[in-house]
Each structure stands twice: as C-alpha cells, then as structure tokens.
Scaffold this active site. Sequence first.
Site, PDB file in Angstrom:
ATOM      1  N   SER A 133       2.822  53.647 -21.113  1.00 63.74           N
ATOM      2  CA  SER A 133       3.946  54.550 -21.205  1.00 63.74           C
ATOM      3  C   SER A 133       3.555  56.010 -21.416  1.00 63.74           C
ATOM      4  O   SER A 133       4.353  56.902 -21.149  1.00 63.74           O
ATOM      5  CB  SER A 133       4.877  54.121 -22.339  1.00 63.74           C
ATOM      6  OG  SER A 133       4.272  54.307 -23.603  1.00 63.74           O
TER       7      SER A 133
ATOM      8  N   LYS B 161       3.116  63.685 -26.788  1.00 60.83           N
ATOM      9  CA  LYS B 161       4.073  62.747 -26.192  1.00 60.83           C
ATOM     10  C   LYS B 161       5.416  62.912 -26.899  1.00 60.83           C
ATOM     11  O   LYS B 161       5.460  63.060 -28.130  1.00 60.83           O
ATOM     12  CB  LYS B 161       3.531  61.322 -26.369  1.00 60.83           C
ATOM     13  CG  LYS B 161       4.360  60.223 -25.701  1.00 60.83           C
ATOM     14  CD  LYS B 161       3.665  58.863 -25.852  1.00 60.83           C
ATOM     15  CE  LYS B 161       4.424  57.729 -25.215  1.00 60.83           C
ATOM     16  NZ  LYS B 161       3.728  56.431 -25.342  1.00 60.83           N
TER      17      LYS B 161
ATOM     18  N   SER C  89      -0.404  51.430 -23.906  1.00 59.57           N
ATOM     19  CA  SER C  89       0.222  52.664 -23.413  1.00 59.57           C
ATOM     20  C   SER C  89      -0.634  53.923 -23.474  1.00 59.57           C
ATOM     21  O   SER C  89      -0.252  54.942 -22.905  1.00 59.57           O
ATOM     22  CB  SER C  89       1.537  52.918 -24.145  1.00 59.57           C
ATOM     23  OG  SER C  89       2.527  52.070 -23.644  1.00 59.57           O
TER      24      SER C  89
END
Lengths: 96, 512
Positions: free
Chosen positions: B154, B79, B178
Amino acid sequence: MALTTEEVEKVALLSRLQFTPQELASLTAELGKIVGYVDLLGEVDTTGVEPMAHAIELLNVTQDDQTRSSLTREEALANAPKQNGEGYLVPAVLGD
Amino acid sequence: MQLTSLSAARQIALLRAGEASSVELTQAYLDQIASHDGKVGAFLRIDPERAIAAARKIDERRTAGESLGCLAGVPVAVKDILAERGERTTCASRMLEEFRAPYDSTVVARLKAADAVLLGRTNMDEFAMGGATENSAFQPTRNPWDLSRSPGGSSGGAAAAVAAGMAPLSIGTDTGGSIRQPAGMCGVVGMKPTYGRVSRYGLIAFASSLDQVGPLARSVEDVALLYEAIAGPDSRDSTCLPNEVLPVGAKLHQPLEGLRVGYAKEHFAEGLDSEVASAVQQALAQYESLGAKLVEVSLPHSRYAVATYYVIAPCEASSNLARYDGIHYGYRADQTKLVAELAAKKKSLEAAGDRHAAENLDTPLVRLYCKSRSEALGPEVKRRIMLGTYALSSGYYEAYYLKALKVRRLLRQDFDQVFDQVDVLAGPVTSSPALKIGSMKDDPLAMYLVDLFTVSANLTGIPALSLPCGRTTAGLPIGLQLQAPPLEEERLLRAARMYEQATDWQTEAPPL
C-alpha cells in the site's frame, strides 16, 4: 464454505454498511471465495496450541497515574461534521 | 552534480560541510516533483512554501551554529496515514478527506525533532488496504519504471517517490508487506522493523497487532538513518518496545563474518516467476561468493500464512474502522435526506400492511452510521470490514479468528526453528515483478495472494527488508527479501549492505 445473501445482509448490518442488491450479489460471491480459501486453515492440527494475539508478547505495561494535558474541547470537536461548541450533534436516538 | 542523485547520507555530509543548503536541496526535490509527479502521482499533497520555509529556518540555525538533528535539512516524504498536528491526514479515503489531525504522531514528531524537512504526503491504498495503490480514493500511482504498471502497495506513493528521485527518504507502513512489496517493485530499499520498534502513536490503525512504520530509501545506509531517527521506546504506545535503538554507524559497512543465509524451499515453489527466481538464486550465489554459508530450511506452515493473515487483518480492521461513524470526525451522510427516506419507507411498509418490518426499520442514528460509512469508504475497505465482521461473528469466531491465532503461533515456531539454524533468511519479496495497473481489480483473492512471501514477517513480528537484486528483461526491478529474528535490525541492515556493496542495482534510476 459458500455464503448466502441473507448471511451477507446480516453481516452488513453488523458492519453498519449498506449495499445495493447488485453490490450484495458480487460481495456474496467474493466473500464466499475468500472464506473458501481461508477454510484451508481447517487442515492444520492446532490441538494444544496457545493462540498468539500479538507478535511480541509483552507483559503488562503500566504507567503512573499522572494528570497530563489533553485535547481541549474545541480541538476535540474541531473535526466533527456537526457540533454546537459543546458536544457532537446526532439524530434523535429515541423515537419521536 | 545533481543533488537529487546523491544518497541522503551524502546530502547530510554536504549540508554539514556548508557545500549545499537545505533550501537548494529542497528546491531540487520540488523541481523533480514538478517535472515527474504529473506522470507518477506519488504525492497526494505537497506544500512547497512550507517546505522551503522549513529548509530556510534550518539553514539559518546551521549558520548560527546551533546544534541540529540527525536528518537536518534533508527532505522526507510521509505516507498520508500518520497524523501531523493541524495538517490533513486522509489515509487516501473520502472518509478522512477533510480531517485535520489534532496532534503529531510520534514518527512525525521525531522527524521534526531530527530537523527533517517535511516535503509532502504520499499516496497509498485507502487505509493501507491493498497491494497496488489502486485503492486510493484520490488517484492511482504509477510505477516510475513502467508507467503502465502499478508501484505495488500500500505504500506505493512512498516507494515511487523515492524511485523517481522525488524524495531521498520516505516513510511507509507495513501491515502485510506494504513497505517491502512496493520497494521491491520500484527497485528501492524498504524495511519493516520488528513489531513495536517504531511507535504507532498517531498512526491511523488498520490491524493493530501487525501495523509497523518503517523507512524507504535508495540505499541501505539511508534506510538505516531514517530508521534510527524514528525508532525507539515511546510511552504513548504500550506496544512499543522498551529496548533502546543504537545507531549502527560505521559497522554497517563491515561484512558479517561467517554469515549463515537460509533459503526456504517453500519460497521457490510453483508460481514463482522464472526471472524473479533466477535473480534471487543469483543473489544467494552472491552471498556465497562473499563467504556466507547457504542453508536450505523449511517453513512448513508458510502455505497457511496468507489465509491466517486474511482472517486476522480483516478482524482487526473491522474493529478499528468501527470508529468511522459520521459523528466524531470524518464524512457524514446528509441527515435530512436519510430521515426523509426512512419516513417514506416506513409509510410504504405500513401501507402494505407489514407492521413488523415498519417497526424494525433502522433508527435514524443507525441509518446515519450505515450511510456515512457506505458513501465514504471504498469497495476494498468495505470488503475487509465485512470479512472481519463475519469471521468475528457469533458461531464463526472459533473456526476463524481463534484458529488463525493458533496457526500464527505455529508460523512463529517455524521461524524460531529456522533462526536456530541461520542468521538471516533470504528469498523473493513477491512472486512476480510489478503488475499492470488494474490487472487484479476484479479478483480480490488473487490480489491477496500477492502477499504470500511478505505477510509472515507481520504475523510473526520479525524484522524484514527488501532491496533490489535484479531487473527483468523488460527492465522491471526485482526485489530480494531478507528476514531476521526479532530485534535484529542491525544484522538485517548489515547483511543487506553486504549484498548491496557487491552489486550496483541501486545506482540505476528509472527512465523518466
């Protein structure tokens, strides 16, 4: 609790953010709605409850005071939008 | 046999046995990315040459008989919120579009030490604020199961990449759900470890008392592998726990004897999608048929969890994001233009005879902060900074922040009491399957309420995991959330594996 545009303007300055009048209007409505929702917390009786700031409450964590290498000046300045090789450049802070 | 359809554990075995090379494996994933990511948009950046070069080096070292790390030769997607020395780390924000990290985050350093092949950077909501990956400044990510829907967020890029077979292993972060929420919506496994299990050093901060890094993969075993590679004490993060992380190994596959599975009546209240409810009920029944005992428990403060979270997280965010000032790094507004603007404004105020307003105009430095932040941060990030600043401002601190910290303790007490009665808590990850892209855009509060079942694990610090437990009639994945007491990742993983072994939801791939 409903927020006023004046309050939101004040918070914007504290946040170092700028908004257009339109943005300010929609933000006032949105924040009012969210704050209205979190006002739900008022229902909870928290008398005598200690605040919990961290999920895992550790005791103080200390380390020996040892010198270690860190970023060089060049590395630390590498991402600065404006610098002169020695420091960050900013607009004049004191009046002209 | 398609290499990319195998689990990472199986890939590691093949690599060790010399039946596949890391170059082949890495190329297979790059090919998957080339054919699917134009539609999905899971990756912000890939660097095929670099990935292949790293894979080649690992193959050479293996041939030379060198001892290799635990993930040797297996590609991992990261990420775009974890620093890697010399590489861009954008947090999907214009603010950090050109930022190059001057050091490695501990997680990236550990992946390198494990000889993983760093495949690329995945998309996310800007600064990890959001639940649909729509708040990325660069691109939306689409759900591989239905391209008109969001992958959740997210860590939507991280989950979509794994679901679409574009990476076997993927690193996400979880501040309020997330990792688990997109894992649930994309039909993959994702775990948020106990707060402090994984070092936050080099993780770009959103809400420091809630942020935790964790793994996503197609199977529980792969999640365990990646977790063990990144977790453990780190002297560079004082909130990182001192407890060693022991590999779960073959125990993972042994069912837990006498497991007590709790389900909270509050998790099955009004508003829960009926297909989600029935899939989760069936999962509970599955546990029972495996010999587990089901126990109904209560989390009386769970209805306050979202409100508590949306005070604490924005407060911490407003403080953490104060560092983006246009001076030290990141985006900076045009200085010449803003100085000219200020001068013009001053002149017009003076001409109008308003000396007071003219004297109280921002200084050029303050205006530079304001402009740089306003031009480079997206609407959701600004909204949360505003919310946090408001809640922390004089006169409101006690009513909001302090109050929320007290309710946070009550929530934790609820969970402590639950874990006196049961070993794990099972329930839904979200109240509905993946949402249509853009469906929550104009209603931030509705978007926040999607986090209803996930925020408690962050507020209380406990480990939690999401794994697939069904599919809606429209074919969308449904997730099952398991939660365990602090430091009980092993129990959590074994309980998940127990269910996974008895079902086959994880073997299906989206129709891309």
